[in-house]
Design a protein around this motif. Sequence first.
Motif, short mmCIF file in Angstrom:
data_model
loop_
_atom_site.label_atom_id
_atom_site.label_comp_id
_atom_site.label_asym_id
_atom_site.label_seq_id
_atom_site.Cartn_x
_atom_site.Cartn_y
_atom_site.Cartn_z
N PHE A 37 -30.71 -6.74 27.33
CA PHE A 37 -30.04 -7.02 26.06
C PHE A 37 -30.75 -8.12 25.27
N LYS A 40 -33.72 -7.10 23.60
CA LYS A 40 -33.46 -6.08 22.59
C LYS A 40 -33.99 -4.71 23.02
N GLU A 68 -21.97 -4.28 22.04
CA GLU A 68 -23.20 -4.83 21.45
C GLU A 68 -24.17 -3.72 21.05
N TYR A 71 -22.76 -2.17 17.95
CA TYR A 71 -22.84 -3.13 16.83
C TYR A 71 -24.27 -3.26 16.33
N TYR A 72 -25.21 -3.14 17.25
CA TYR A 72 -26.63 -3.19 16.92
C TYR A 72 -26.98 -2.05 15.95
N ARG A 96 -15.10 -10.64 22.32
CA ARG A 96 -16.33 -10.31 21.60
C ARG A 96 -16.02 -9.47 20.37
N ILE A 100 -17.10 -10.21 16.51
CA ILE A 100 -17.85 -9.24 15.70
C ILE A 100 -17.10 -8.92 14.42
#
Length: 169
Positions: A37, A40, A68, A71-72, A96, A100
């Motif tokens: 993570f 990336k 995540e 959301y990325y 989280r 966000i």
Amino acid sequence: SSIWEIGKKEEAKKIIDEIIEISNEDRYFIQKCYFLFIDKNIEELKKILSKKRLKVDENGLYGVFELEILYYREKNINSLKKLNRKYKNKPLYHLRMAEIIFEINKKAEKEIEENIKQAFLNINDNNLVLVLKLIDTCILVNQKEYALKLLNNKDYNSILIKSKILNLL
């Protein structure tokens, strides 16, 4: 500083993979996910997440990774909320999600509070790490008063938590 930060990434990956070969402990798997993570390396992360289910994931760490990844790709609250059913009542996931939602739309207070409340209701009072995480998230998303409202009736033994709560005032 971890071996990760001092440029020994490949070494760290090799070590963690070797440990995973012989140990079925979730924490090593989680560590690997974390490495991917922060690097990336979302494709690889998606691949290994789809293959593995954590034995015990009562706090929703798994949900945080999945959130995540989504959301990325998209910064849309309604798309992200599709994961809510899957990770319902998982405190780390909800915290989280609150962060966000705040990053996407600071005015979505009702939804932010709703996620904080879900997290709060599912945190065991003796889990100091999660209680501290809840307080930190509340500070991060401008919900100090809401945090006080939730934590007010609790009687934590921890001096650290008591002082954190005092700092909210």
